[in-house]
Motif scaffolding. Sequence first.
Motif, short mmCIF file in Angstrom:
data_model
loop_
_atom_site.label_atom_id
_atom_site.label_comp_id
_atom_site.label_asym_id
_atom_site.label_seq_id
_atom_site.Cartn_x
_atom_site.Cartn_y
_atom_site.Cartn_z
N LEU A 22 0.72 -1.19 0.12
CA LEU A 22 0.03 0.00 -0.01
C LEU A 22 0.84 1.33 0.15
CD1 LEU A 22 -2.73 -1.37 2.79
CD2 LEU A 22 -3.08 -0.79 -0.17
N THR A 42 -9.00 -1.84 -2.33
CA THR A 42 -9.71 -2.40 -3.38
C THR A 42 -8.70 -3.09 -4.15
OG1 THR A 42 -11.16 -0.73 -3.48
CG2 THR A 42 -11.11 -1.69 -5.63
N ASN A 44 -7.78 -4.65 -7.61
CA ASN A 44 -8.17 -4.73 -9.00
C ASN A 44 -8.06 -5.89 -9.66
OD1 ASN A 44 -9.80 -1.76 -8.91
ND2 ASN A 44 -7.60 -1.31 -8.69
N SER A 48 -3.48 -3.79 -9.50
CA SER A 48 -3.47 -2.84 -8.59
C SER A 48 -4.13 -2.74 -7.40
CB SER A 48 -3.52 -1.67 -9.55
OG SER A 48 -4.72 -1.38 -10.08
N SER A 50 -5.63 -0.07 -4.18
CA SER A 50 -6.00 1.27 -3.66
C SER A 50 -6.75 1.04 -2.45
CB SER A 50 -7.05 2.08 -4.73
OG SER A 50 -7.96 1.41 -5.02
N LEU A 52 -9.01 3.41 0.56
CA LEU A 52 -9.67 4.55 0.65
C LEU A 52 -10.47 4.38 2.20
CD1 LEU A 52 -12.00 4.83 -2.59
CD2 LEU A 52 -9.78 6.25 -1.89
#
Length: 64
Positions: A22, A42, A44, A48, A50, A52
């Motif tokens: 991260l 998340t 993907n 990748s 991400s 939040l």
Amino acid sequence: MRRIPLSDFAKEHGHTKAAQMLGCTQGALSKAIRVGRDVVVTCNEDGSLSALEQRPFPSQKTAA
């Protein structure tokens, strides 16, 4: 796309590896989990990641 709470992501990968993935320190990741921050990672389909954080708005109570 897969969404997973930060604490579960850290359990799955280990705190040190999860923090590297991260782009933060292990201490920052551990503290976020310890204080109960509402962070969702998340994953993907292209590999990748991400993360939040959902926070109430306004995030700080104003003095009355």
